[in-house]
Design a protein around this motif. Structure first.
Motif, short mmCIF file in Angstrom:
data_model
loop_
_atom_site.label_atom_id
_atom_site.label_comp_id
_atom_site.label_asym_id
_atom_site.label_seq_id
_atom_site.Cartn_x
_atom_site.Cartn_y
_atom_site.Cartn_z
N THR A 185 -5.41 -5.86 4.95
CA THR A 185 -6.22 -6.87 5.64
C THR A 185 -6.76 -6.37 6.98
O THR A 185 -7.85 -6.74 7.39
CB THR A 185 -5.39 -8.15 5.89
N ASN A 186 -5.98 -5.51 7.64
CA ASN A 186 -6.41 -5.05 8.96
C ASN A 186 -7.57 -4.06 8.88
O ASN A 186 -8.45 -4.04 9.74
CB ASN A 186 -5.23 -4.40 9.69
N THR A 187 -7.53 -3.21 7.86
CA THR A 187 -8.54 -2.14 7.79
C THR A 187 -9.83 -2.60 7.12
O THR A 187 -10.86 -1.96 7.29
CB THR A 187 -7.99 -0.93 7.02
N PHE A 188 -9.75 -3.72 6.35
CA PHE A 188 -10.94 -4.07 5.54
C PHE A 188 -12.18 -4.25 6.39
O PHE A 188 -13.21 -3.63 6.14
CB PHE A 188 -10.64 -5.34 4.73
N LEU A 189 -12.10 -5.10 7.40
CA LEU A 189 -13.28 -5.33 8.25
C LEU A 189 -13.51 -4.16 9.21
O LEU A 189 -14.65 -3.81 9.52
CB LEU A 189 -13.12 -6.63 9.03
N ALA A 190 -12.41 -3.55 9.67
CA ALA A 190 -12.54 -2.46 10.65
C ALA A 190 -13.26 -1.26 10.06
O ALA A 190 -13.98 -0.54 10.76
CB ALA A 190 -11.15 -2.05 11.15
N LYS A 191 -13.08 -1.02 8.77
CA LYS A 191 -13.68 0.15 8.12
C LYS A 191 -15.18 -0.03 7.86
O LYS A 191 -15.86 0.92 7.51
CB LYS A 191 -12.98 0.40 6.79
N LEU A 192 -15.65 -1.28 7.97
CA LEU A 192 -17.04 -1.56 7.61
C LEU A 192 -17.95 -1.49 8.82
O LEU A 192 -17.59 -1.95 9.91
CB LEU A 192 -17.15 -2.96 6.98
N ASP A 193 -19.12 -0.93 8.60
CA ASP A 193 -20.17 -1.03 9.59
C ASP A 193 -20.49 -2.52 9.76
O ASP A 193 -20.55 -3.26 8.78
CB ASP A 193 -21.41 -0.28 9.08
N PRO A 194 -20.69 -3.02 11.00
CA PRO A 194 -20.90 -4.46 11.22
C PRO A 194 -21.96 -5.08 10.31
O PRO A 194 -21.79 -6.21 9.84
CB PRO A 194 -21.33 -4.52 12.69
N LYS A 195 -23.04 -4.35 10.08
CA LYS A 195 -24.09 -4.98 9.29
C LYS A 195 -23.74 -5.11 7.81
O LYS A 195 -24.44 -5.80 7.06
CB LYS A 195 -25.41 -4.22 9.45
N PHE A 196 -22.65 -4.48 7.37
CA PHE A 196 -22.23 -4.59 5.98
C PHE A 196 -21.03 -5.51 5.81
O PHE A 196 -20.55 -5.70 4.72
CB PHE A 196 -21.88 -3.21 5.41
N ARG A 197 -20.57 -6.06 6.90
CA ARG A 197 -19.40 -6.96 6.82
C ARG A 197 -19.77 -8.24 6.08
O ARG A 197 -20.89 -8.75 6.24
CB ARG A 197 -18.90 -7.29 8.23
N ILE A 209 -6.86 6.91 -0.72
CA ILE A 209 -7.78 5.92 -0.14
C ILE A 209 -7.22 4.51 -0.34
O ILE A 209 -7.16 3.70 0.58
CB ILE A 209 -9.18 6.03 -0.80
N SER A 210 -6.81 4.19 -1.58
CA SER A 210 -6.34 2.83 -1.89
C SER A 210 -5.04 2.49 -1.18
O SER A 210 -4.75 1.31 -0.94
CB SER A 210 -6.19 2.64 -3.40
N SER A 211 -4.27 3.49 -0.83
CA SER A 211 -3.01 3.21 -0.13
C SER A 211 -3.25 2.62 1.25
O SER A 211 -2.37 1.99 1.83
CB SER A 211 -2.18 4.50 -0.01
N ARG A 212 -4.47 2.82 1.75
CA ARG A 212 -4.78 2.29 3.08
C ARG A 212 -5.53 0.94 3.01
O ARG A 212 -5.99 0.45 4.03
CB ARG A 212 -5.62 3.32 3.86
N PHE A 213 -5.68 0.42 1.81
CA PHE A 213 -6.33 -0.90 1.68
C PHE A 213 -5.39 -1.98 2.23
O PHE A 213 -4.30 -2.18 1.70
CB PHE A 213 -6.62 -1.23 0.21
N THR A 259 -4.63 -10.28 -1.37
CA THR A 259 -3.96 -9.70 -2.55
C THR A 259 -4.50 -10.26 -3.87
O THR A 259 -4.41 -9.58 -4.89
CB THR A 259 -2.45 -9.95 -2.48
N VAL A 260 -5.04 -11.49 -3.83
CA VAL A 260 -5.49 -12.08 -5.10
C VAL A 260 -7.00 -11.97 -5.31
O VAL A 260 -7.46 -11.97 -6.45
CB VAL A 260 -5.08 -13.57 -5.20
N ARG A 261 -7.76 -11.84 -4.23
CA ARG A 261 -9.21 -11.82 -4.38
C ARG A 261 -9.85 -10.51 -3.91
O ARG A 261 -10.80 -10.03 -4.53
CB ARG A 261 -9.85 -12.99 -3.61
N VAL A 262 -9.35 -9.94 -2.80
CA VAL A 262 -10.01 -8.76 -2.22
C VAL A 262 -9.47 -7.47 -2.83
O VAL A 262 -10.24 -6.65 -3.34
CB VAL A 262 -9.83 -8.74 -0.68
N LEU A 263 -8.15 -7.31 -2.78
CA LEU A 263 -7.55 -6.06 -3.27
C LEU A 263 -7.90 -5.77 -4.73
O LEU A 263 -8.27 -4.63 -5.06
CB LEU A 263 -6.03 -6.11 -3.08
N PRO A 264 -7.83 -6.76 -5.62
CA PRO A 264 -8.23 -6.47 -7.02
C PRO A 264 -9.67 -5.94 -7.12
O PRO A 264 -9.95 -5.06 -7.94
CB PRO A 264 -8.08 -7.81 -7.72
#
Length: 1754
Positions: A1588-1600, A1582-1586, A1495-1500
């Motif tokens: 902690t659970n979806t952040f890494l799951a939504k990314l292609d592994p090589k972009f994590r 889109i932002s409503s689904r931001f 909430t303080v570093r990623v979401l902003p």
């Protein structure tokens, strides 16, 4: 010699009837000009020729007056300049000019006489000075029959300036001052003020402070004998500090000197001329008034603070000069007795006792009780009293300054009324002038004018000596002489106008005539008379008793701070009373005695372990050392030390006086006993020598030697000074620090003790660096003091370290004291023990040249110290030499005498020390100082000496090279050395024989020359930061404790600098990677959008150019400007290459990935086209359906029903036309492929397969290679029968292969891009082929084994199991994105919305705008996630403590986490698969960081990025609309423009809308407005689904972000220690340096056991390498090697740097104890037998383990 005894006391005075009498001095002449004939006055034997002289006084005003101007009450003879000398009846000689002033103005004694009348016909021009004082001196040109006096001859031989005898008339001092009292006092003060103004010109502060004059400044490097007037004070002080007695002979350099030479030009060619007109006339320009040398000395004395005064007088004493005893204040009537200045002066002498034995004495001079002879005069006398006194004390040295000394001038302002004192010290030879030490006092000026001084002198003198002119009974001086004559005290009267020999008039009363006498005869007579008087006089003079007289001020000792300091020091001394001096240390300084010595010895034993039970031995030693520290801590602090600590915490002024007083009273307290002990030692030593010379080997010799040792020990115990008090403080500090708490009786916190010592160092006190008695460096204390010093002076304070080495008593300390005005002990009884360091400040005016703030001087005890003989070894000297050479930026090698054997001994020690420095990459420089050279001016001899020295050095280098086992031939191979510049020859210290000899001026010149050389060396050096100096002390001492210095040396400064460089390299690499990630993302989007079809390295280099330039600049600045630039420079070239290689590698890798995407783009075109076709077909069919139901637009239920039927039908069509993407089973595919290769064993092997990534040994997987040699075959056969065991090296190689294959296959799987391309069984085939190729490549290499099939099978199985989840997850992502049944279903709501709008009659533009927004949804989401991931990775790289540094930092956090979790399996993963564990740790860190700080570093960041994208899209829509309107284009042009503007940011192109008809779209403004209106809702969705659970799951592994960080942080070295498995902590993968680890562990942790046992090893490799008798078995060679020679085992061993470390290392000890059972179970071995865990290990707690990590990694 006659001995009359007249009744009249005045019979001693010569009368008119005596043969050689002169006329009575008439005190009542009406006018000096009334006399027609001048009175003849005959010369004495001291100075011949008439002198009548005058010059301007210090008052510049001169007035001409006639005779009426004179007051009859103040009559005097007029004074003229030299050119106005009157001609008398008997002489026309001319003498040097003199002058008068408000004070007596002569260079020696002030002579006052009532003026004799002068003839008017001499054409005098009357001159009156500012004080209206005139004097006269009639002259006589007659010479004595004996010719030139011996005293004058000897004086001239000693003087710098020759003075002709004809210019030294008998009347040189015949002047009378008859003055008006009020006017005189004012004029005296005015004259003094003018003098001070001239001397202090340009100085804001007239006060001279010791701290200021002791710093290095430009003036201190000058060595001229002449200087400008305003530089007189500085030059005098600098010369005096160097003990150069010519400080009194400085002349003023006049810049216009040549202009003052007067020339008369006669154009006439005739050789005619009038001598009276051209030479003898009184025309000419008067010479400007010079300042008298003694005025300079006294001006410094008056302006100096108490500490400088004391230093000044001490140096004057060393120069064998008379010292100020009573000093009138120049501006007040006060008389000062500067007792304080005498407090540090010792005098030594030898006497013959009644048994005819020579006895030596050394006493503090203020305490010494000696006879005292006082000299004074009444009236004006023609003889030089000071010159006469010099002839009594030392004919070859001007102890008392007199008129013929260089630097004398006609005016002298500050000496009138000054009493000086000097001592004659006998040497115990037949040549001694006096058999006892005798004090001589000299009152300057007319004694009649200085009644107080005269009273004190006559009261305290043993003998009074008075110089008298011809006196009449009514003379005012006669009364005082009468009193002295009647007194019982011996009196010797010297008559300047009488020629009689010595006459004893009565007991103790003598008279001697001086006129026309041979000075040698006079001196002998006077000396005899004094000896007679002294032998009979009971009265003994003690200087300290002068203070008992009233009416005088006792200098600074009357000051409150000084008095308080003295009282406290005396209070401390009173505590020592009634104690035997040899027992004082044990009683009052218990912390530094036996306990400290025991601890030091244990520490040395700890660092030199022997035997097999080293770990037990070390643990026991450490425990014993802890106990000793506890005992130390329990020792009571003596009251003596408590008082010291309390006083040292008082105010600054008092502190300085207190420490000075303490040294004074300690010297006073110990000097007597020490002197007696030295005498006792010398006697015993003589006895031993005599017995040895007789080759006596009896029991008597042994007994005498034992007694000698005992006396030597007593001497050491009795030596008691401030350094011992500070040593006690240091041990109090160390005991508290070791125990971790304050002592109960310590009134301050122990940490303040270090601050106290730091303040003392800043104040100029030396600090003991190495305890000479314990031969140990108190590292904890020294580090703490230096830390405080850094805190007080600043962490960037730089010092130039100057260290000194030499044989004992070779004059090292004397040389340093003379060079820098230091305070190292120099007396024979107090030779330096151990090593001391002292700061010398560099003045601000010098700091632009040398790049440092202080010179830090390290003085050492002598090599081959006599007191260590028999109980010391060459090892001690080597240790000391290595230590100080290692510390010094420059080392002075002090060689004394010309004994070749002594020279060779010290040179071999020194060369070995320098050789060791070369081996550990130190680059000090050296200068050889060859002292006591008899003829230093002989050039050829010096050249020969240099040649011999060079040859000796080269010879010693070869010897040392053999001992150190290194290949050097010449000394110049070891160190930069110029035999012409770096060898200095010093003259003998003394000019004559002590104790009366002054220092040799040539020696002082040599000192100055050496000082310049040192500063020259220093200017080429950057010096050393104080904090680096602290580290170097620790490193050197730690290495010296281990006997093999070079092998043991650990350069912490280099390690620290290299770690800093690694951290910077890590930042530079991340900047390059981060920039390339941005480029890669942009080009990736362009590839997917089909904007580009090719990527070249040139393109990538161009994209990276700006960042590359910035990094290059940053690299350059770092190497140039970092505080450790001088250390870092050695790696600059290699790191420049590494940065370039890194950039090339990043570019190549990026190109490879992008080209892979290009290939994959073409391969998946069909998939993408099909997907787009389905989506766009649905849109068009929805549109057609809407047209049919336009009339039912308001009937929502009907619309939903119709759309539902339509959707169901079309889903069937899509499913029928598109094959379903099936689920995968990679293990099945892998088995199929392996089955084809190994059909026969596949089924059986699957059951018994092992996880090859976690096996402990690979021995079961290998078999020996076939060999042709019969013997080799036989060996291998036997081994094969017994089972083959891999060596540690082989095991390490195979493990490295396995780990590398795992990493490479991970990369291959990522490159398959399964999430975009889908899975194909060919991927498994590629993995298997790669693994097979690597296995074959390895076993075909230089190894002794081949792999069994099981190895390959298990490796493939293990890798496929590991990759299964990754591949399956990626395939699921592909299926979700490309399976119509999945992705089309997700879009049902979107299509229904479009259908609705069509039904409601929305325009084509509005519908098209909504379709565009729907198409943008997924690209926007992906863009936001990818960009945030990159930014988040950058944040973590910068802010996350575990990830923001170098490799060592990362490992520290990993070990911390392992300790906290106490998970054995994770530990094993870390030990056996470090890279895998590091990756897991990074993933966990990223996941935790995301969870904790979402909430303080990623979401902003995500909200910011989505907002930026929204703005860019709206701006792109607006720009596209404008573009179409300007170019009159259609919807196709609008769409093309729109997608082009977003192609860098989003994967979105025209092809995504290829099936959507937009021909009828013509309202582009409406289209823009729709996008502007609809986009916020899309963004909001889109932002409503931001979360902690979806952040890494939504990314292609090589972009994590974790994968981005792994790519960066894991590109480092992964080689493990062949002994304990510690991982090399180098941040760079293919580094040039040896592998190294921050600290090593217990070898049993990775399964190592003792040979032929099942006992796990408890050895620690850093402990083992310190041992000289511990071996390890190298199974590959079937050999054993010493641990200390581990590199000889070659292979991986040779590439590791393992330095001894005998610190506690609690971490792995705690681990072994905590997980003993787990380790035993895992390895199926036990910690028994030799591997029994030392009981001390079990005392380490988890907290100890964590603290040890912090200590080691910080």
């Amino acid at each position: 010699m006659t001995d009359p005894n007249p009744e009249d006391a005045l019979d001693i005075l010569p009368g008119k009837d005596e043969e050689n009498s002169v006329e009575d001095i008439n005190l009542n002449q009406p006018n000096p000009l009334d006399l027609a004939d001048p009175t003849e006055l005959k010369g004495n034997g001291f100075a011949q020729g008439p002198v009548l002289d005058n010059k301007e006084t210090c008052d510049p005003i001169k007035k001409e007056v006639n005779e009426e101007t004179f007051d009859k009450q103040s009559t005097s003879v007029l004074v003229t300049s030299q050119d106005q000398t009157p001609e008398t009846k008997e002489s026309k000689d001319h003498s040097p000019k003199t002058n008068t002033s408000g004070r007596e103005n002569q260079a020696d004694d002030e002579h006052k006489d009532k003026g004799k009348p002068v003839d008017e016909e001499n054409n005098f021009k009357p001159v009156v000075n500012a004080e209206m004082i005139e004097a006269t001196a009639p002259s006589d040109s007659s010479c004595s029959d004996t010719g030139e006096s011996s005293i004058n001859k000897e004086t001239r031989e000693h003087s710098m300036t020759e003075m002709k005898e004809t210019h030294m008339g008998p009347a040189e001092e015949l002047r009378t001052e008859t003055k008006k009292p009020d006017q005189t006092e004012k004029e005296i003060i005015k004259g003094s003020k003018i003098l001070f103004d001239r001397l202090l010109k340009g100085r804001n502060d007239p006060k001279l402070r010791a701290a200021d004059v002791l710093q290095i400044n430009k003036h201190s490097l000058q060595s001229s004998e002449a200087c400008a007037e305003e530089e007189l004070i500085q030059t005098f002080i600098q010369k005096l500090l160097m003990m150069d007695y010519r400080a009194r002979y400085i002349t003023v350099r006049d810049p216009n000197e040549q202009d003052q030479i007067q020339q008369r030009h006669n154009d006439s060619s005739k050789c005619e001329g009038d001598i009276f007109e051209e030479i003898l006339s009184d025309e000419g320009i008067s010479q400007s008034e010079q300042i008298h040398s003694m005025d300079v000395q006294m001006a410094v004395f008056h302006c100096a603070d108490g500490f400088l005064k004391q230093l000044m007088v001490t140096k004057l004493s060393q120069c064998q000069y008379a010292l100020p005893l009573l000093v009138p204040d120049p501006f007040t009537p006060q008389i000062e007795f500067p007792l304080w200045t005498f407090r540090q002066i010792n005098k030594s002498w030898k006497m013959t006792n009644t048994n005819n034995e020579i006895i030596g004495q050394t006493q503090l001079i203020y305490k010494a009780q000696t006879p005292m002879v006082s000299f004074f005069r009444f009236g004006s006398v023609s003889s030089s009293k000071s010159q006469l006194m010099n002839s009594l004390i030392n004919e070859k040295h001007n102890t008392f300054f007199h008129r013929n000394c260089p630097g004398s001038s006609r005016t002298r302002v500050l000496m009138d009324g000054v009493v000086e004192i000097a001592w004659f010290c006998p040497s115990g030879t037949n040549d001694d002038k006096f058999t006892d030490c005798v004090a001589f006092c000299n009152l300057h000026g007319d004694a009649g004018d200085h009644e107080k001084q005269l009273q004190i002198l006559t009261d305290m003198a043993s003998v009074n000596v008075v110089l008298l002119p011809q006196l009449q009974r009514n003379d005012r001086s006669v009364i005082k002489v009468q009193e002295l004559y009647k007194d019982s005290k011996p009196l010797i009267c010297l008559f300047t106008e009488n020629a009689s020999t010595l006459v004893k008039t009565r007991k103790g009363k003598y008279k001697i005539g001086l006129k026309d006498r041979n000075q040698s005869d006079v001196s002998e007579e006077l000396r005899g008379a004094i000896n007679d008087c002294v032998s009979e006089a009971p009265f003994r003079f003690r200087l300290e008793d002068v203070s008992k007289h009233s009416g005088i001020r006792v200098d600074v000792e009357d000051d409150d701070d000084c008095r308080r300091g003295r009282e406290t020091a005396q209070q401390m001394i009173s505590l020592l009373e009634k104690k035997d001096l040899t027992e004082i240390k044990d009683s009052f300084l218990p912390h530094q005695g036996k306990l400290w010595h025991q601890w030091s010895q244990k520490n040395k034993e700890l660092h030199r372990p022997q035997g097999d039970e080293i770990e037990n031995e070390i643990s026991q030693k450490q425990e014993q050392m802890k106990k000793i520290r506890e005992w130390q801590h329990e020792s009571d602090i003596s009251e003596f030390i408590k008082v010291f600590i309390k006083e040292m915490n008082s105010d600054a002024a008092n502190k300085m006086f207190f420490t000075k007083w303490l040294r004074i009273v300690l010297d006073e307290y110990t000097s007597g006993d020490l002197s007696a002990l030295h005498h006792k030692y010398n006697e015993k030593w003589s006895t031993v020598l005599q017995l040895k010379e007789k080759h006596d080997k009896s029991e008597q010799l042994k007994a005498e030697q034992t007694e000698l040792e005992k006396i030597s020990e007593e001497l050491q115990n009795a030596t008691f000074g401030l350094e011992h008090i500070m040593r006690e403080i240091s041990q109090i500090y160390e005991s508290c620090s070791s125990v971790g708490k304050n002592k109960k009786d310590l009134q301050v916190h122990f940490s303040s003790l270090a601050s106290l010592a730091a303040e003392m160092m800043i104040s100029g006190f030396p600090l003991e660096l190495m305890d000479g008695d314990a031969a140990h460096v108190p590292v904890i204390w020294i580090s703490a003091v230096l830390d405080q010093l850094i805190q007080k002076l600043g962490d960037q304070t730089r010092v130039f370290v100057l260290s000194v080495l030499g044989i004992q008593s070779s004059g090292k300390s004397t040389m340093l004291n003379a060079m820098f005005g230091l305070d190292f002990a120099i007396s024979a009884g107090r030779c330096t023990r151990g090593a001391f360091m002292q700061l010398v400040r560099v003045s601000d005016d010098m700091k632009t040249e040398p790049k440092f703030d202080y010179i830090l001087v390290v003085d050492t005890e002598g090599l081959r110290a006599l007191e260590l003989a028999g109980r010391s070894t060459r090892h001690h000297d080597n240790e000391l030499a290595t230590f100080v050479v290692g510390l010094g930026n420059l080392t002075l090698i002090n060689i004394f005498g010309e004994n070749p054997s002594e020279m060779q001994d010290i040179l071999q020690i020194v060369v070995q020390a320098f050789l060791r420095m070369k081996e550990v990459r130190f680059n000090p420089s050296c200068v050889f100082v060859h002292q006591n050279v008899s003829d230093i001016t002989a050039g050829e001899k010096n050249m020969e000496g240099r040649r011999r020295l060079q040859e000796t050095l080269d010879e010693m280098t070869k010897l040392a090279a053999k001992e150190e086992v290194c290949d050097v031939e010449r000394f110049s191979d070891v160190i930069r050395f110029d035999v012409q510049k770096d060898v200095k020859y010093f003259a003998q210290l003394w000019e004559g024989s002590p104790p009366m000899a002054p220092p040799n001026p040539n020696y002082c010149e040599n000192i100055q020359d050496l000082k310049k050389t040192i500063i020259s060396h220093a200017s080429e050096s950057h010096g050393t930061r104080l904090k680096d100096f602290r580290v170097r002390i620790n490193d050197l001492w730690e290495a010296l404790l281990n006997e093999r210095f070079v092998f043991s040396f650990r350069n912490s400064l280099e390690i620290s600098a290299y770690r800093k460089l690694e951290t910077e390299y890590s930042k530079w690499s991340w900047r390059l990677r981060s920039a390339m990630l941005e480029t890669e993302n942009k080009l990736h989007n362009q590839i997917e959008n089909e904007t580009i079809d090719e990527v070249t390295e040139t393109d990538l280099h161009r994209e990276l150019k700006n960042t590359s330039e910035e990094v290059k600049k940053s690299v350059s600045e770092f190497f140039e400007k970092d505080a450790d630039a001088n250390i870092l420079i050695q790696w600059k070239t290699s790191f420049d290459i590494k940065i370039k290689e890194l950039q090339e590698s990043i570019v190549r890798e990026t190109k490879r990935k992008l080209n892979e995407i290009l290939k994959q783009r073409d391969l998946k075109k069909e998939i993408d086209a099909q997907r787009t076709h389905h989506e766009n077909t649905l849109i068009e069919k929805s549109k057609e359906l809407a047209l049919k139901h336009k009339d039912n637009a308001n009937d929502e239920e009907t619309l939903k029903k119709e759309f539902g039927l339509f959707w169901k039908e079309w889903m069937k069509i899509i499913s029928r036309d598109t094959p379903t993407i099936r689920n995968i089973d990679i293990m099945r595919d892998m088995r199929e492929i392996l089955g084809d290769i190994y059909e026969s064993i596949n089924a059986d092997h699957r059951k018994g397969s092992r996880d090859i990534l976690s096996v402990q040994s690979y021995s079961d997987y290998v078999q020996l290679k076939k060999s042709r040699e019969f013997l080799e075959n036989a060996k291998r056969f036997v081994k094969g029968m017994l089972g083959y065991s891999l060596s540690k090296e082989d095991e390490a190689q195979i493990r490295s292969l396995v780990n590398d294959v795992v990493q490479q296959t991970d990369k291959m799987i990522q490159s398959f891009n399964i999430s975009k391309m889908g899975y194909n069984i060919s991927y498994i085939q590629q993995l298997i082929d790669y693994i097979k190729a690597r296995v074959i490549e390895h076993q075909d290499g230089p190894v002794t084994y081949v792999f069994k099939n099981e190895f390959f099978m298990d490796l493939v199985l293990s890798i496929c199991k590991r990759a299964k989840k990754m591949i399956t997850d990626q395939h699921a992502m592909f299926k979700e994105a490309n399976d119509p049944e999945i992705y089309v279903k997700k879009k049902k709501e979107e299509y229904y919305s479009i259908f609705q709008k069509y039904c409601h009659g929305a325009t084509s533009a509005a519908i098209f705008g909504e379709i565009i927004c729907q198409k943008l949804k997924e690209p926007i989401e992906q863009s936001v996630y990818k960009k945030t991931a990159r930014e988040f990775a950058n944040d973590m790289r910068t802010d996350c403590p575990s990830l923001n540094g170098n490799r060592s930092n990362l490992e520290k956090h990993i070990l911390m986490k392992l300790t906290e979790e106490e998970d054995f399996n994770k530990y094993m993963n870390y030990i056996h698969n470090p890279r895998d564990h590091f990756k897991s740790f990074i993933r966990d860190e990223v996941s935790r960081y995301i969870t904790d700080k979402f909430t303080v570093r990623v979401l902003p960041k995500m909200m910011k990025n989505i907002e930026l994208l929204k703005q860019k899209i709206i701006e792109a829509a607006h720009q596209s609309t404008e573009h179409v309107q300007v170019n009159r284009g259609d919807a196709g042009l609008w769409l093309k423009r729109f997608t082009q503007q977003l192609s860098d940011e989003l994967i979105f192109s025209e092809k995504d809308l290829s099936g959507v008809k937009h021909d009828d779209v013509d309202d582009f403004k409406l289209l823009e407005d729709v996008i502007k209106r609809e986009l916020p809702a899309i963004m909001s969705d889109i932002s409503s689904r931001f979360n902690t659970n979806t952040f890494l799951a939504k990314l292609d592994p090589k972009f994590r972000p974790d994968e981005l960080l792994i790519d960066d942080l894991c590109q480092c070295c992964w080689v493990q220690c062949p002994f304990c498995g510690a991982i090399c902590t180098n941040t760079i993968e293919n580094h040039d340096e040896d592998h190294s680890a921050v600290f090593h562990g217990v070898t049993g942790v990775n399964g190592t056991e003792y040979k032929d046992t099942t006992n796990l090893s408890v050895w620690i490799c850093t402990t083992s390498v310190a041992s000289s008798d511990r071996y390890f078995y190298h199974s590959a060679d079937d050999k054993t090697f010493l641990y200390s020679d581990y590199r000889k085992a070659e292979g991986v061993y040779a590439k590791w740097s393992i330095t001894p470390d005998l610190s506690e290392l609690p971490y792995w000890k705690w681990f072994v104890c905590r997980f003993q059972e787990d380790l035993e179970k895992r390895y199926n071995k036990t910690f028994d037998g030799s591997g029994k865990i030392p009981p001390e290990w079990r005392k380490h707690s988890k907290q100890d383990a964590i603290e040890s990590l912090n200590n080691k990694y910080n």
